[in-house]
Design an enzyme around this catalytic site. Structure first.
Site, short mmCIF file in Angstrom:
data_model
loop_
_atom_site.label_atom_id
_atom_site.label_comp_id
_atom_site.label_asym_id
_atom_site.label_seq_id
_atom_site.Cartn_x
_atom_site.Cartn_y
_atom_site.Cartn_z
N GLY A 1 -38.11 44.03 25.98
CA GLY A 1 -37.04 44.93 26.34
C GLY A 1 -36.24 45.34 25.14
O GLY A 1 -36.41 44.83 24.02
N SER B 1 -33.74 44.29 20.03
CA SER B 1 -35.01 44.37 20.73
C SER B 1 -35.50 42.95 20.96
O SER B 1 -35.32 42.07 20.11
CB SER B 1 -36.05 45.16 19.92
OG SER B 1 -35.63 46.49 19.73
N VAL B 2 -36.13 42.71 22.11
CA VAL B 2 -36.57 41.36 22.46
C VAL B 2 -38.11 41.38 22.57
O VAL B 2 -38.69 42.25 23.21
CB VAL B 2 -35.96 40.89 23.79
CG1 VAL B 2 -36.41 39.47 24.12
CG2 VAL B 2 -34.44 40.96 23.71
N LYS C 1 -35.14 37.68 19.87
CA LYS C 1 -34.23 38.83 19.88
C LYS C 1 -33.93 39.23 18.45
O LYS C 1 -33.35 38.47 17.68
CB LYS C 1 -32.93 38.48 20.62
CG LYS C 1 -31.93 39.63 20.65
CD LYS C 1 -30.82 39.43 21.67
CE LYS C 1 -29.90 38.32 21.30
NZ LYS C 1 -28.74 38.21 22.22
N ASP D 1 -18.88 37.95 28.78
CA ASP D 1 -19.86 38.95 29.22
C ASP D 1 -20.75 38.39 30.32
O ASP D 1 -21.98 38.57 30.31
CB ASP D 1 -20.71 39.45 28.04
CG ASP D 1 -21.30 40.83 28.30
OD1 ASP D 1 -20.83 41.52 29.22
OD2 ASP D 1 -22.23 41.23 27.58
#
Length: 615
Positions: free
Chosen positions: A324, A330-331, A345, A444
């Site tokens: 993703g 970006s992972v 990540k 978060d």
């Protein structure tokens, strides 16, 4: 920069630069023998060194180097191929690592058996020469700053252990059965440190690099050309060589090149602007890198593991399987050398000061909880940073709450499973707030940041916005609101609603639970359309009136009551006054109890006119 000032500066400088360009041969050297690097982080190659692809006049024959991939290689007639790590032109010092064949177990064997007394490269006469010591048993040195080791690779005999002892080591620091085998083994120089007298503090690190990698230091001895070049270096100038006059000279600026730039003034301005931008960006990145490295040095090296960028590429199979992407990250899916699956990540082009990387490593690097995703490793090389987590095969909770996000059915979220997930998240948050040496505020909490393992157990992730504070600190100071719209507590927008504290995370948890039980996304509190309904208000009215809300689930009466009680817990969590919200410890107690006799809280929101504005 003012253009007239810049042009005037160039015109005034022209006679000064012209005086340095004495001969055509010097100008030719400046044009054909420019400095070169095999890699941007590798040593600079310039006179008296030269690359094999450059003309012979660019360097001395014995000082020829070559590039092998990103490595700078010296092919020596005794040592063989050696990787050049650093070159100190002012001090005539070169640091190298012999590249031994696979059949040779230890690079230090080459160094011990090599005699370079008559060679162009000599061992430096300095206080950083060490003695190789052989002992029949392993021991822990009383003074680790004067004795380093052991390195058992020098012998197949398991009863032999090898150490490097510094010049100021005491014989009493060694066991009686130890014997000095070879003297005068240099350890790598490092003139980049602020203090050159810091020998003892980094002796162990340097000595272990000799023991494990064979890295060592040599000086080069040439004719008086090298002496003249050394004088140039002390003046802060690079050295050049006139093949016609067979004489070294100190390089100055190429006048003709400056004139050509002045003639193409528009191009010059673009170049200046570009260089200025890159310079500021480079300085900015250097400051961030220094900040990150200072943190990592203070952080320690116990856990998690630090990987190099090439190792990270290998873990991800060169970033082949992308899981993703979002924001500046970006992972990728990967696998550690021991076969453990991981999610990597990559933090790309982040606009922050390295806070996201530092926050993640500082908060979850040394803690281990069943409901917090585990950080297994990280990478930090310049601007390339990566965080390596345990792999969560069932992705995030968001995919299961909102049916339109994915093709996954909400049938997987049965009431009992919802309660288990809510309880797992609550326990993880309780640990962050109360179970660590320092209180960790996440800021978060949302479905996207709740990952699910093989058994659908929830794990809190993404600590990029987290903040550390003392456990007894009730209020924290923030310069701006942080978090995701719809989950941010009112006090983060305006202090009129109260101070920012761990209760701000409680509010986010309450919103998450409301979304989970309703299957609806939390809409913006500032609803503009009259057809839209603020989710907490809609749910609160249902609870007050005793009505049920539509869920695509078949539930028993007991399950419906359990969902109602879970909703009441969430409504307590989203009280606009932080003082009225329960702590996560109390939330856990409510969820682990029978959820009976929970009182309906006051209306957990105010009129739309008093709601916090959208930033």
């Amino acid at each position: 920069m003012d253009s007239k000032f810049f042009v005037g500066l160039l015109l005034v400088s022209l006679p000064t630069y012209e005086s340095y360009l004495k001969t055509a041969s010097e100008e030719d050297f400046l044009r054909t023998c420019s400095p070169h690097r095999c890699h941007r982080d590798g040593p600079e190659i310039r006179f008296p060194f030269r690359l094999s692809i450059h003309p012979p006049s660019c360097g001395e024959p014995e000082m020829q180097l070559r590039c092998s991939g990103d490595d700078t290689i010296l092919d020596h007639h005794v040592l063989g191929s050696c990787k050049v790590t650093t070159i100190y032109y002012r001090h005539r010092i070169i640091n190298i690592i012999p590249l031994v064949e696979p059949s040779v177990q230890c690079p230090l064997q080459k160094l011990v058996s090599t005699n370079l007394a008559t060679d162009v490269y000599k061992q430096p006469q300095s206080s950083q020469l060490t003695t190789l010591v052989r002992c029949s048993r392993d021991f822990i040195p009383a003074d680790p700053y004067s004795i380093a080791g052991p390195a058992s690779c020098l012998s197949n005999n398991a009863s032999q252990f090898w150490y490097l002892a510094s010049a100021d080591a005491y014989i009493s620091d060694l066991p009686r059965d130890c014997m000095a085998v070879s003297k005068g083994i240099p350890i790598p120089f490092n003139y980049d440190k602020k203090s050159l007298n810091n020998y003892r503090s980094d002796f162990r690190e340097k000595a272990n690099r000799v023991l494990n990698f064979g890295e060592t230091t040599f000086t080069w001895q040439l004719n008086n050309i090298t002496d003249a070049c050394q004088q140039c270096e002390y003046k802060g100038q690079h050295c050049g060589f006139s093949s016609q006059r067979h004489q070294a000279f100190c390089q100055k600026h190429d006048m003709k090149y400056i004139i050509r730039i002045a003639a193409a003034f528009v191009v010059l301005l673009l170049m200046v602007a570009t260089v200025l931008y890159l310079s500021l960006k480079s300085r900015y990145n250097e400051e961030i890198n220094m900040k990150v490295e200072m943190f990592l040095k203070a952080y320690g090296t116990s856990k998690p593991t630090r990987y190099t960028f090439p190792e990270t590429k290998k873990i991800t199979r060169r970033f082949k399987d992308k899981l993703g992407q979002g924001g500046f990250r970006s992972v990728y899916k990967g696998e550690l050398p021991n076969g453990v699956p991981v999610a990597v990540k990559m933090l790309e082009n982040s606009t922050g000061q390295g806070e996201e990387f530092i926050n993640e490593v500082a908060t979850i690097g040394l803690i281990h909880h069943a409901n917090i995703v585990r950080l297994l490793g990280f990478c930090s090389e310049g601007t390339r940073r990566a965080l390596i987590y345990e792999f969560m095969p069932n992705d995030s909770l968001e995919k299961y709450i909102f049916s339109h996000v994915s093709n996954i059915s909400r049938q997987l979220l049965q009431p009992n499973k919802m309660l288990d997930i809510a309880l797992g998240i609550a326990r993880g948050m309780e640990y962050l707030h109360q179970g660590c040496n320092q209180r960790i505020l996440h800021f978060d909490i949302k479905p996207h940041n709740i990952l699910l393992d093989y058994n659908f157990n929830p794990k809190i992730s993404d600590f990029g916005l987290a903040k550390l504070c003392a456990r007894d600190q009730s209020i924290v100071t923030l310069t701006a609101a942080r978090g995701t719209m719809g989950y941010i507590a009112p006090e983060l927008y305006s202090r009129n609603f109260g101070g920012v504290s761990y209760k701000s995370d409680v509010y986010s948890f309450g919103m998450l639970v409301l979304e989970m039980v309703s299957g609806r996304r939390n809409s913006d509190p500032n609803v503009e359309s009259q057809n839209e309904v603020y989710l907490p208000e809609w749910i609160y009215e249902k609870v007050i009136s005793g009505q049920e809300w539509e869920l695509a689930l078949e539930m028993t009466q007991e399950e419906k009551e359990k969902m109602r009680q879970l909703t009441i817990v969430a409504l307590w969590c989203i009280q606009w006054n932080p003082k009225n919200r329960p702590s996560m410890t109390k939330v856990v107690n409510m969820l682990t109890g029978r959820l009976q006799n929970l009182q309906i809280p006051p209306k957990p929101f105010v009129s739309s006119e008093s709601r916090p504005p959208v930033p």
